[in-house]
Design a protein around this motif. Sequence first.
Motif, PDB file in Angstrom:
ATOM      1  N   THR A 429      -0.159   1.226  -4.327  1.00 45.01           N
ATOM      2  CA  THR A 429      -0.647   0.069  -3.579  1.00 45.01           C
ATOM      3  C   THR A 429      -1.327   0.562  -2.308  1.00 45.01           C
ATOM      4  OG1 THR A 429       1.443  -0.103  -2.381  1.00 45.01           O
ATOM      5  CG2 THR A 429       1.249  -1.382  -4.420  1.00 45.01           C
ATOM      6  N   LEU A 430      -1.993  -0.346  -1.604  1.00 44.46           N
ATOM      7  CA  LEU A 430      -2.586   0.018  -0.321  1.00 44.46           C
ATOM      8  C   LEU A 430      -1.515   0.488   0.656  1.00 44.46           C
ATOM      9  CD1 LEU A 430      -5.218  -2.844   0.170  1.00 44.46           C
ATOM     10  CD2 LEU A 430      -5.595  -0.525  -0.685  1.00 44.46           C
ATOM     11  N   GLU A 431      -0.365  -0.166   0.642  1.00 46.79           N
ATOM     12  CA  GLU A 431       0.712   0.248   1.536  1.00 46.79           C
ATOM     13  C   GLU A 431       1.204   1.647   1.195  1.00 46.79           C
ATOM     14  OE1 GLU A 431       3.938  -0.129   4.482  1.00 46.79           O
ATOM     15  OE2 GLU A 431       1.883  -0.846   4.237  1.00 46.79           O
ATOM     16  N   SER A 432       1.306   1.956  -0.092  1.00 50.21           N
ATOM     17  CA  SER A 432       1.737   3.293  -0.499  1.00 50.21           C
ATOM     18  C   SER A 432       0.740   4.342  -0.022  1.00 50.21           C
ATOM     19  CB  SER A 432       1.872   3.342  -2.026  1.00 50.21           C
ATOM     20  OG  SER A 432       2.356   4.588  -2.453  1.00 50.21           O
ATOM     21  N   ALA A 433      -0.562   4.045  -0.141  1.00 50.43           N
ATOM     22  CA  ALA A 433      -1.598   4.975   0.324  1.00 50.43           C
ATOM     23  C   ALA A 433      -1.503   5.181   1.830  1.00 50.43           C
ATOM     24  CB  ALA A 433      -2.975   4.453  -0.053  1.00 50.43           C
ATOM     25  N   VAL A 434      -1.337   4.086   2.568  1.00 53.73           N
ATOM     26  CA  VAL A 434      -1.261   4.176   4.024  1.00 53.73           C
ATOM     27  C   VAL A 434      -0.023   4.956   4.453  1.00 53.73           C
ATOM     28  CG1 VAL A 434      -0.880   2.800   6.113  1.00 53.73           C
ATOM     29  CG2 VAL A 434      -2.653   2.120   4.480  1.00 53.73           C
ATOM     30  N   ARG A 435       1.114   4.658   3.854  1.00 55.79           N
ATOM     31  CA  ARG A 435       2.343   5.393   4.189  1.00 55.79           C
ATOM     32  C   ARG A 435       2.168   6.891   3.938  1.00 55.79           C
ATOM     33  NH1 ARG A 435       7.837   2.259   2.267  1.00 55.79           N
ATOM     34  NH2 ARG A 435       7.459   0.263   3.288  1.00 55.79           N
ATOM     35  N   SER A 436       1.562   7.225   2.812  1.00 50.75           N
ATOM     36  CA  SER A 436       1.367   8.637   2.476  1.00 50.75           C
ATOM     37  C   SER A 436       0.444   9.316   3.481  1.00 50.75           C
ATOM     38  CB  SER A 436       0.773   8.755   1.061  1.00 50.75           C
ATOM     39  OG  SER A 436       0.608  10.097   0.697  1.00 50.75           O
ATOM     40  N   GLY A 437      -0.632   8.615   3.874  1.00 55.23           N
ATOM     41  CA  GLY A 437      -1.537   9.189   4.864  1.00 55.23           C
ATOM     42  C   GLY A 437      -0.858   9.424   6.200  1.00 55.23           C
ATOM     43  N   VAL A 438      -0.048   8.461   6.644  1.00 54.33           N
ATOM     44  CA  VAL A 438       0.656   8.612   7.924  1.00 54.33           C
ATOM     45  C   VAL A 438       1.670   9.750   7.835  1.00 54.33           C
ATOM     46  CG1 VAL A 438       2.282   7.462   9.482  1.00 54.33           C
ATOM     47  CG2 VAL A 438       0.316   6.201   8.595  1.00 54.33           C
ATOM     48  N   ARG A 439       2.358   9.858   6.703  1.00 59.78           N
ATOM     49  CA  ARG A 439       3.354  10.934   6.533  1.00 59.78           C
ATOM     50  C   ARG A 439       2.676  12.300   6.549  1.00 59.78           C
ATOM     51  NH1 ARG A 439       4.953   9.776   1.633  1.00 59.78           N
ATOM     52  NH2 ARG A 439       6.040   7.928   2.386  1.00 59.78           N
TER      53      ARG A 439
END
Length: 447
Positions: A429-439
């Motif tokens: 999901t978009l949230e999964s992509a964003v979380r991964s980028g921040v991590r």
Amino acid sequence: MKRVAVIGGGWAGCAAAVELARRGMPVSLFEAARNLGGRARMVELNGRKLDNGQHILLGAYAETLRLLGNVGLASSDVLLRLPLQMRYPPGQGGMDFVTPRLPAPWHMLIGLLRANGLRREDKLALARFSTTARWMDWRLNIDCSVSELLDRFDQTARLVQLMWRPLCIAALNTPPERASAQVFLNVMRDSLGARRAASDMLIPRVDLSALFPAHAAAFVERHGGRVHCGLAIRRIIAADGKWRLDMGDAQAGSGAASNAVSSATFDAVIVATSAWQAASLLAGHAETASLTSLDHEPITTCFLQYPPQVRLAQPLHALIDDGDIGHWGQFVFDRGHLDAEQAGLLAVVVSASGAAIADGHDALSAAVAAQLAEVLQRPELASPLWSKLISEKRATFACTPGLQRPSNETGVEGLLLAGDYTAGDYPATLESAVRSGVRAASLAAAG
């Protein structure tokens, strides 16, 4: 300060670049396409700025909402917030379920009591699912398919058809008989099982590029970073404890920007491309088996333009999908509710659409238009002014039980991964992509 390169300007790459820029680190973002956004971006259709697929977010997407605020956007300006709902067109044997704006868990209980189209045994089954899942702390000892989980929880066939199946396909883009029950429970935990606002459905009012990537690029450049579009990185080269980027044959004679890139060195590189592109870039540096072993599922969106006076009663309707009778659509969005300039434009989503697109785009567009005309009891919908189908063949990974997803860490110092396919609680999901980028950005800053 460390110099960091981010390869890939999708939502994961943009999130990583924004997080690094927010920390004051010099970051360079590279995207092969002319526009940022990756698999969630703006495209132009018949003179309109639309998306390569209709998206919906959840109020539980805390990192996405935080980053929207970081780049200067108020979510209320760019997202239409609706209470959790599953509303089928009247007279078609569906249901009408809407949660009221009450504190959790009362919003679910009252919404369930008020729901039309569900029998007493359906409502009891839904309550039993929620109660049992909470008691289990939303965790399974051994993962299984969503269908197996629903059988264990004694969910009725009607509830599976009208609620659990469409929610599973929409969230995981994988049919329930093949979808991971644990990942499905993770999504339910953070939406149905959390505070009321977390279960809200958020529909973008603006195109996806304007929603985040364009503002992310401006934020990065305001904070001293660089954004390079139209530059494809072909290789990552180790260089005396640092990293260089090579554009291969495309680099020859391509101008000052490419020459500057080829001569620059970076302390860390975040690969935020698709999994198969990441495997190519990391070959010779890190193990790539977990990247090449992922299977993928398509998502198709059918846009249908009608005269501007055509309008649905609400922004979003659920649809009963049945491929045996050519009813492939699962949700229909009235874009006119989101943007007055898109009056008369409907977007129909077909997730896990492999079978639906087997007969070609024209056949599916005609089938979707016929489905709308029938289930909404409006014959004029069978004949749109124009229609356009956009199908992302590798929209998401197939979110199957026990799937081992790659870590953000590659095992090589200074090389990191970011993408919606990396290890985490959520599906692609978009949230999964964003979380991964921040991590990944946090790891690059700390490494």
